[in-house]
Design a protein around this motif. Structure first.
Motif, PDB file in Angstrom:
ATOM      1  N   GLN B   5     -11.485  21.297 122.351  1.00 19.17           N
ATOM      2  CA  GLN B   5     -12.471  22.356 122.204  1.00 19.17           C
ATOM      3  C   GLN B   5     -13.190  22.506 123.520  1.00 19.17           C
ATOM      4  N   VAL B  12     -21.597  23.512 121.993  1.00 19.83           N
ATOM      5  CA  VAL B  12     -20.173  23.720 121.773  1.00 19.83           C
ATOM      6  C   VAL B  12     -19.956  25.188 121.459  1.00 19.83           C
ATOM      7  N   LEU B  13     -19.085  25.824 122.211  1.00 27.95           N
ATOM      8  CA  LEU B  13     -18.841  27.249 121.986  1.00 27.95           C
ATOM      9  C   LEU B  13     -17.426  27.412 121.471  1.00 27.95           C
ATOM     10  N   ILE B  14     -17.287  27.910 120.276  1.00 30.99           N
ATOM     11  CA  ILE B  14     -15.956  28.058 119.680  1.00 30.99           C
ATOM     12  C   ILE B  14     -15.732  29.534 119.391  1.00 30.99           C
ATOM     13  N   ASP B  15     -14.618  30.016 119.865  1.00 34.27           N
ATOM     14  CA  ASP B  15     -14.237  31.393 119.549  1.00 34.27           C
ATOM     15  C   ASP B  15     -13.744  31.425 118.114  1.00 34.27           C
ATOM     16  N   THR B  16     -14.442  32.116 117.250  1.00 28.86           N
ATOM     17  CA  THR B  16     -14.092  32.051 115.821  1.00 28.86           C
ATOM     18  C   THR B  16     -13.290  33.259 115.352  1.00 28.86           C
ATOM     19  N   THR B  17     -12.729  34.012 116.277  1.00 28.04           N
ATOM     20  CA  THR B  17     -11.918  35.159 115.857  1.00 28.04           C
ATOM     21  C   THR B  17     -10.785  34.688 114.952  1.00 28.04           C
ATOM     22  N   LEU B  19      -7.166  34.764 112.739  1.00 29.16           N
ATOM     23  CA  LEU B  19      -5.806  35.226 113.027  1.00 29.16           C
ATOM     24  C   LEU B  19      -5.668  36.680 112.602  1.00 29.16           C
TER      25      LEU B  19
END
Lengths: 119, 158
Positions: B5, B12-17, B19
């Protein structure tokens, strides 16, 4: 002058050796006992090695059974990120650009910071 | 290929796009390591064809397996999830005892045979999944069925 002569009947035998009582068992018994202890120890050691081998086999197979599950999850996440970054690139630049002169997938070494903080 | 990650200094930066919609959705396993370890041999017993299929697909995809094997991957995940669900339905008590023991014992299987035996029996009776260690020497008791575990640190857990 009369000369000193040995006593009648001769001198008593000279004690030149210590006459202590012998302690313990005969050496051969100690040898046998030590050999016995060593044999037992090596036997137990061997049992331990065998068991450890079996335990490591068990651990190995438990992981082998789990790898596909974990890998599938990981792959889906990777595909999701890749597609998202491609879509973002297209939206921002209007076209998909290729970083490398190659069709091979190269894991991106950068991350775009999302606009809203997720955690 | 462990993906990390992206971590930044502050958060913490999470791309949550999610599928795209043309890829079917599948709910993830969502189990932590101890329950997975406890159920691993049952997952292996039921899902072996799917697992092998997925791993073969990955091997033969020549580096693009992540995209090409999504279908096989979904099957693998669904199968493993079905095993966990079945165990939860029929052997919840034994399952919980065993994975909690694993959790408390550094996930060492030989410390928890006392709780593993009832779990194995229950799963074998109700789900017909048997724990088998491939490659174990024949003519010997398999290590998970032995009465005495040499390396266990307490005889109370044997």
């Amino acid at each position: 002058m009369p000369q000193d002569m040995p006593p009648t009947g001769g001198y008593e035998p000279v004690q030149y050796r210590r006459s202590l009582p012998v302690r313990g068992f005969r050496p051969a018994y100690y040898l046998v006992a030590v050999a016995g202890i060593m044999t037992y120890g090596f036997w137990r050691f061997g049992q331990g090695i065998r068991e450890q081998q079996e335990l490591s086999r068990e651990k190995m197979w438990s992981r082998i059974h789990l790898i596909p599950v974990l890998q599938a999850e990981e792959d889906r996440d990777l595909v999701r990120r890749t597609l998202a970054s491609k879509a973002m690139e297209k939206e921002l630049l209007g076209a998909e650009t290729k970083t490398y002169h190659n069709d091979r997938f190269v894991r991106p070494t950068y991350a775009v910071t999302p606009s809203n903080v997720t955690k | 290929m462990a993906a990390r990650q992206p971590r930044f200094n502050q958060q913490v930066l999470i791309d949550t796009t999610p599928l795209p919609d043309d890829i079917p959705k599948v709910s993830e396993i969502g189990a932590s390591s101890a329950p997975l370890l406890s159920a691993s041999f049952f997952i292996g017993a039921r899902c072996k064809p799917y697992n092998d299929d997925f791993m073969h697909c990955k091997t033969e995809a020549n580096g693009t397996g992540e995209v090409d094997c999504l279908r096989e991957g979904r099957k693998v995940t669904r199968c493993a999830a079905s095993v966990l669900e079945d165990i939860n339905k029929s052997c919840l008590e034994e399952f919980r005892k065993h994975w909690q023991c694993l959790e408390n014992n550094n996930q060492q299987l030989w410390q928890c045979r006392r709780w593993e035996r009832p779990l194995n029996n229950c799963v074998f009776e109700k789900l017909n999944l048997e724990k088998k260690i491939p490659g174990a020497p024949e003519g010997e008791t398999p290590v998970h069925l032995r009465k005495r575990q040499i390396f266990a640190h307490s005889i109370a857990t044997q």
